[in-house]
Design a protein around this motif. Structure first.
Motif, short mmCIF file in Angstrom:
data_model
loop_
_atom_site.label_atom_id
_atom_site.label_comp_id
_atom_site.label_asym_id
_atom_site.label_seq_id
_atom_site.Cartn_x
_atom_site.Cartn_y
_atom_site.Cartn_z
N HIS A 482 0.39 3.11 -9.92
CA HIS A 482 -0.21 2.51 -8.73
C HIS A 482 0.83 1.70 -7.95
O HIS A 482 0.97 1.85 -6.73
CB HIS A 482 -1.37 1.61 -9.15
CG HIS A 482 -1.87 0.69 -8.08
ND1 HIS A 482 -2.66 1.13 -7.04
CD2 HIS A 482 -1.65 -0.63 -7.85
CE1 HIS A 482 -2.91 0.11 -6.23
NE2 HIS A 482 -2.31 -0.96 -6.70
N THR A 483 1.59 0.85 -8.67
CA THR A 483 2.60 0.00 -8.02
C THR A 483 3.65 0.85 -7.31
O THR A 483 4.04 0.59 -6.16
CB THR A 483 3.27 -0.91 -9.07
OG1 THR A 483 2.25 -1.63 -9.77
CG2 THR A 483 4.23 -1.89 -8.42
N GLU A 484 4.14 1.88 -8.02
CA GLU A 484 5.19 2.74 -7.44
C GLU A 484 4.66 3.56 -6.28
O GLU A 484 5.38 3.78 -5.29
CB GLU A 484 5.75 3.65 -8.54
CG GLU A 484 6.56 2.89 -9.58
CD GLU A 484 6.79 3.68 -10.86
OE1 GLU A 484 6.21 4.78 -10.98
OE2 GLU A 484 7.53 3.19 -11.73
N ALA A 485 3.39 4.00 -6.36
CA ALA A 485 2.80 4.77 -5.26
C ALA A 485 2.66 3.91 -4.01
O ALA A 485 2.90 4.37 -2.89
CB ALA A 485 1.43 5.31 -5.68
N ASP A 520 -11.50 5.02 7.01
CA ASP A 520 -12.42 4.90 5.88
C ASP A 520 -11.66 4.54 4.59
O ASP A 520 -11.81 5.19 3.54
CB ASP A 520 -13.21 6.20 5.69
CG ASP A 520 -14.39 6.00 4.73
OD1 ASP A 520 -14.86 4.87 4.63
OD2 ASP A 520 -14.79 6.98 4.08
N VAL A 521 -10.84 3.47 4.67
CA VAL A 521 -10.17 2.94 3.47
C VAL A 521 -10.53 1.47 3.32
O VAL A 521 -10.81 0.77 4.31
CB VAL A 521 -8.63 3.11 3.53
CG1 VAL A 521 -8.24 4.55 3.37
CG2 VAL A 521 -8.05 2.52 4.79
N SER A 522 -10.53 1.00 2.07
CA SER A 522 -10.98 -0.36 1.79
C SER A 522 -9.90 -1.41 2.00
O SER A 522 -10.18 -2.56 2.34
CB SER A 522 -11.49 -0.45 0.35
OG SER A 522 -10.47 -0.03 -0.55
N GLU A 525 -3.56 -1.70 0.46
CA GLU A 525 -3.01 -1.21 -0.81
C GLU A 525 -3.56 0.17 -1.16
O GLU A 525 -2.81 1.06 -1.59
CB GLU A 525 -3.34 -2.21 -1.92
CG GLU A 525 -2.48 -2.03 -3.15
CD GLU A 525 -2.66 -3.18 -4.14
OE1 GLU A 525 -3.56 -3.06 -4.99
OE2 GLU A 525 -1.90 -4.17 -4.05
N ALA A 526 -4.87 0.36 -0.95
CA ALA A 526 -5.49 1.66 -1.26
C ALA A 526 -4.92 2.75 -0.36
O ALA A 526 -4.69 3.88 -0.81
CB ALA A 526 -7.01 1.56 -1.08
N LEU A 531 -1.12 7.41 0.30
CA LEU A 531 0.05 8.03 0.94
C LEU A 531 1.13 8.36 -0.10
O LEU A 531 1.71 9.45 -0.08
CB LEU A 531 0.64 7.08 2.00
CG LEU A 531 -0.17 6.91 3.30
CD1 LEU A 531 0.38 5.75 4.10
CD2 LEU A 531 -0.11 8.19 4.12
N GLY A 532 1.39 7.41 -1.01
CA GLY A 532 2.42 7.61 -2.03
C GLY A 532 2.10 8.74 -2.98
O GLY A 532 3.01 9.42 -3.47
N LEU A 533 0.81 8.96 -3.24
CA LEU A 533 0.41 10.05 -4.14
C LEU A 533 0.27 11.38 -3.42
O LEU A 533 -0.09 12.39 -4.03
CB LEU A 533 -0.92 9.70 -4.83
CG LEU A 533 -0.87 8.55 -5.85
CD1 LEU A 533 -2.26 8.20 -6.32
CD2 LEU A 533 0.01 8.91 -7.03
N GLY A 534 0.50 11.39 -2.12
CA GLY A 534 0.44 12.63 -1.36
C GLY A 534 -0.98 13.05 -0.99
O GLY A 534 -1.19 14.19 -0.56
#
Length: 709
Positions: A482-485, A520-522, A525-526, A531-534
């Motif tokens: 999560h942190t790296e993403a 539609d994001v909370s 960070e989410a 984005l980081g996870l593609g």
């Protein structure tokens, strides 16, 4: 029929009159609430809570537990509320009843989410008051005793559920009287014919060997008495499921299992236990390797006893357990012995220790629950935790740690503390360095070496055995990913915002919050994690942010910054992966591909396996950082003249060039030539070129190639 007055007479042996009166008042309240309700057998329903209270009275449980037993079905089966019970009998009793009421219909066979979540409720209820599970075990025991009125398929379902979890919880809490009966009743319900045949065979075998049993018992008793020691020798009977499991698992015939004579010697104090051990070892020769001292090192559930196996007359094996009266009470009642001693207005260290261990176990369950990704994962951890076949190891300070059979160094580290597990890098076993995957043996002393920057490794999940370690590793890896993403997502979004001459940090908070609503994001960070996870495209998010911002129309793109590459160093962690097809190295021209759920995959620019090459939202330019201190894998294919010692020569060359060999494979082409596939860990393209030059200079090498795909 057993009545409330019969129960009151029994309670008079250990409870004061005022508390007995409260138990009777709870019974009359339950009788009125269940008026008109009947069990499947046709009896008035109130006979069930009365029987449950009677089981608890056998364990000398306190008056609040007995009141909760009387009232445990009132909330669920009648119109009475928890608040009404609290007003009538006090908040502790109402909480106990509410906790027990939530523990219904827990089925473990099909692992449905709703049922797993029900088990989580049980853990929460147990964490508030451990008596909840004791009342529930007594409730389940009476239900198992009265299964006769149910359909065969329902009997089997309830019996499997009992065997799967309730009998094991009873064992984990040391309540062996309930555990044994639950196991035998479950066995009878699941395999009625097998159970009946073993029961008849046991009865016949006991008849045939009764005189031999009496002879050995008398001999043991006389030896103890002759030494002036206080000890009572009693015969010990195996229960049906234990016999069946030994026949099935050890593939032994019934006769061989029943040939073992079992005795228990109960004495006054610990010193007498060890003296009696000396007496029986002097009387009969002990079997080597079969002595266990659970007094010095108790089991996880608080069980204490000396176990030894002897060669009796004519080579007949004799199993002997030696324990004090307090240990006998603990072996039968486990955590319930805590209340047994409290009822007599005395405390006992064994009972207090058992209670503390039980609370520590429940606390561990709560920690696993917080770390588990979902309720099914939690159930998996708990099931593993309920099968401890223990070994005992020591910390450098001499503290004893109990672990399941097959546990590794990593399991030990997490048992000591989650932070020690997360940061461990090495271990000394009996002062010698050992791999983290080493399986432990009883009696070893372990010292864990940690480093502040160390992190758990995904490979650890392949060999850890304890539920706590598995749960904590998964939790740490999720947090790490999560942190790296989030960090990678921020870099990708800022790269996408660069053509619009802005960045995430420069945008107004109101602009960001309005854009988040549209996307539609909370939270920020989410979005960055996605984005980081593609899972989202940075250019689409950047355009939405710019469109929302006043004075930043999305058409005003600065072409000079549009193609500026993202800089990577190779140490970003789990969300930047290096493609195994082309093994990119520092110095290679590279591009990145955003892969759904995996993050950024780095390929060499010329890699033929790269998909979506023309999609600017998924594929974009990358460049290496100037400061890289990592090793990267690369595969070399070497065509060489086959001769003795060539592999050792290659290994020496690679080592001299400050590189590591990760894998080596040899394919024989013919009697004279061979192909060597060499996987190395190198610093970069320049380092690789130096190694290839050294290998090429060997007289037997005809060709060397870096594998691209």
């Amino acid at each position: 029929m057993f009545t409330i007055d019969d129960l009151a007479d029994r309670l008079g042996g250990y409870l004061p009159p005022g508390e007995i009166q409260q138990v009777k008042r709870a019974f009359y309240y339950a009788e009125q609430a269940h008026d008109g309700q009947r069990r499947r057998s046709g009896e008035p329903y109130v006979t069930h809570p009365l029987a449950v209270a009677n089981i608890l009275a056998n364990m000398h449980m306190d008056h609040q537990s007995l009141m909760a037993a009387m009232l445990h079905d009132v909330i669920e089966d009648t119109g009475v509320s928890k608040q009404a019970l609290g007003a009538q009998f006090g908040e502790p009793v109402a909480e106990l009843v509410d906790g027990v009421s939530k523990l219904t219909q827990i089925t473990f066979e099909d692992k449905a989410v709703a049922q797993a979540e029900n088990f989580q409720k049980m853990v929460l209820a147990m964490s508030r008051d451990i008596r909840v599970i004791i009342v529930k075990l007594a409730d389940r025991l009476h239900n198992m005793r009265t299964l006769g009125a149910l359909r065969p398929d329902k009997k089997r379902r309830i019996a499997r559920e009992t065997l799967e979890i309730y009998a094991r919880i009873a064992g984990r809490l040391g309540i062996n009287t309930i555990r044994v009966e639950l196991e035998d009743l479950s066995f009878q319900a699941i395999h009625p014919m097998r159970s009946e045949r073993i029961k008849r065979a046991v009865s016949n075998a006991r008849g045939h060997r009764r005189s031999a049993m009496r002879e050995v018992q008398a001999t043991l008793q006389k030896s103890v008495d002759d030494e002036g020691l206080s000890g009572t020798v009693v015969g010990r009977q195996k229960h049906l499921l234990s016999i069946y499991r030994k026949m099935r698992d050890q593939r032994k015939p019934f006769v061989e299992i029943m040939d073992v004579f079992g005795f228990r010697i109960i004495t006054d104090d610990v010193a007498s236990c060890y003296r009696i051990l000396g007496v029986v070892h002097n009387l009969y020769k002990p079997v080597p390797g079969r002595f266990k001292d659970y007094i010095a090192i108790p089991k996880a559930n608080g069980y204490q006893s000396l176990h030894t196996t002897l060669f009796g007359a004519r080579g007949m094996p004799i199993e002997v357990q030696i324990r004090t009266r307090e240990m006998e009470a603990m072996a039968n009642n486990g955590i319930a012995a805590h209340w047994l001693y409290k009822a007599g207005q005395t405390s006992h260290p064994i009972a207090e220790g058992s209670h503390a261990r039980a609370r520590a176990w429940v606390k561990g369950l709560l920690e696993m629950q917080r770390h588990a990704g979902d309720s099914l994962e939690f159930i998996e951890h708990v099931k593993n935790d309920l099968f401890p076949d223990d070994i005992y190891v020591f910390t450098p300070k001499g503290d004893i740690m109990e672990l399941p059979q097959g546990a590794t160094v990593i399991d030990f580290a997490y048992t000591v503390h989650t932070d020690i597990g997360n940061h461990c890098i090495a271990c000394r076993i009996d002062r010698h360095l050992a791999p983290l995957s080493t399986r432990l043996e009883s009696g070893q002393t372990l010292e864990i070496i940690t480093a502040p920057g160390a992190r758990p490794n995904l490979a650890w999940l392949n060999f850890v055995t304890t539920a706590k370690a598995r749960s904590a590793i998964r939790h740490a890896l999720k947090h790490q990913q999560h942190t790296e993403a989030v960090m990678l997502g921020r870099r990708l979004l800022n790269k996408a915002l660069a053509p619009f001459n802005t960045s995430l940090e420069e945008l107004e908070p109101t602009v960001i919050s309005r854009a988040f609503e549209q996307l539609d994001v909370s939270s920020e960070e989410a979005l960055l994690e996605s984005l980081g996870l593609g899972n989202r495209v940075a250019h689409v998010v950047a355009r939405r942010l710019v469109d929302v911002a006043d004075g930043h129309p999305s058409e005003q793109i600065n072409e000079g910054t549009h193609h500026k590459p993202v800089v990577i160093s190779g140490s970003e962690g789990m969300v930047i992966n290096f493609a195994r097809c082309c093994h990119p190295l520092p110095g290679d021209s590279i591009i990145g591909h955003l892969s759904m759920g995996k993050g950024l995959v780095v390929h060499r620019s010329e890699c033929k396996n790269l998909m979506d090459r023309d999609d600017p939202d998924k594929v974009f330019a990358l460049e290496w950082s100037e400061n890289i201190d990592e090793d990267f894998p690369v595969v070399l294919r070497i065509e060489i003249e086959s001769r003795r010692g060539i592999v050792a020569q290659l290994a020496g060359l690679v080592t001299d060039a400050d590189a590591n060999i990760e894998r080596i494979g040899i394919e024989e082409r013919d009697a004279r030539l061979a192909t060597v596939n060499l996987t190395l860990a190198v610093k970069g393209r320049v380092h690789l070129a130096r190694i290839m030059k050294r290998i090429r200079n060997l007289p037997n090498v005809s060709k060397i190639t870096r594998m691209a795909n």
